[in-house]
Enzyme design. Structure first.
Site, PDB file in Angstrom:
ATOM      1  N   CYS A 164      -1.079  -0.913  -4.452  1.00  0.00           N
ATOM      2  CA  CYS A 164      -1.581   0.202  -5.254  1.00  0.00           C
ATOM      3  C   CYS A 164      -1.777   1.384  -4.312  1.00  0.00           C
ATOM      4  CB  CYS A 164      -2.860  -0.164  -6.015  1.00  0.00           C
ATOM      5  SG  CYS A 164      -4.317  -0.460  -5.022  1.00  0.00           S
ATOM      6  N   CYS A 166       1.565   2.696  -7.808  1.00  0.00           N
ATOM      7  CA  CYS A 166       1.901   3.449  -6.591  1.00  0.00           C
ATOM      8  C   CYS A 166       3.132   4.323  -6.786  1.00  0.00           C
ATOM      9  CB  CYS A 166       2.083   2.520  -5.389  1.00  0.00           C
ATOM     10  SG  CYS A 166       3.543   1.494  -5.437  1.00  0.00           S
ATOM     11  N   CYS A 193       6.539   3.167  -3.440  1.00  0.00           N
ATOM     12  CA  CYS A 193       6.835   1.767  -3.150  1.00  0.00           C
ATOM     13  C   CYS A 193       8.303   1.614  -2.779  1.00  0.00           C
ATOM     14  CB  CYS A 193       6.525   0.889  -4.360  1.00  0.00           C
ATOM     15  SG  CYS A 193       4.784   0.887  -4.789  1.00  0.00           S
TER      16      CYS A 193
END
Length: 139
Positions: free
Chosen positions: A13, A87, A91
């Site tokens: 996250c 995120c 990512c």
């Protein structure tokens, strides 16, 4: 006959101070040594959210010693399953990895009362993940 490799799961996250910390703690608690667990953040905070620590303590899991960690391409590359929790594009993507995205409210700035339902939803997701990984949860 060699024993099968244990699956590796990475929770990601933004701040690695709430959702991913709770998910990693639940998976570690319920999966034990039958799964490798990591968590990281695309922009890690300095500390884990104190209300998240309190929420996990209520269910008997102590995460007070945890610290947010930075997301690295290596962490993604060495994981079998990557679970993102808001995120976004930060990512990294590697072909051949299993990616899941759990849409969960960010507990940042919320009270303990409003974090409890997030915690409980994460626990439900972890039970489903354990089933998918063919791991029986520890009591």
């Amino acid at each position: 006959m060699p024993s099968p490799a244990i699956p590796s799961v990475l929770f990601v996250c933004v701040h690695n101070a709430g959702r991913s910390q709770m998910a990693a703690a639940f998976l570690s608690h319920l999966g034990g040594d039958r799964v490798e667990v990591r968590s990281a953040g695309s922009a890690p905070a300095h500390t884990v959210n104190p209300a998240v620590i309190a929420a996990m303590s209520e269910v008997g899991i102590d995460i007070s010693a945890e610290t947010p960690k930075a997301l690295t391409p290596e962490a993604v590359q060495t994981s079998d399953v990557v679970i993102t929790m808001g995120c976004g594009d930060a990512c990294p993507y590697f072909p051949g990895k299993r990616y899941l995205d759990w849409t969960l409210a960010d507990p940042a700035g919320h009270t303990l009362e409003s974090i409890r339902p997030i915690r409980d939803t994460i626990e439900q997701h972890i039970h489903t993940l354990l089933t998918d990984l063919h791991i029986t949860p520890s009591p």
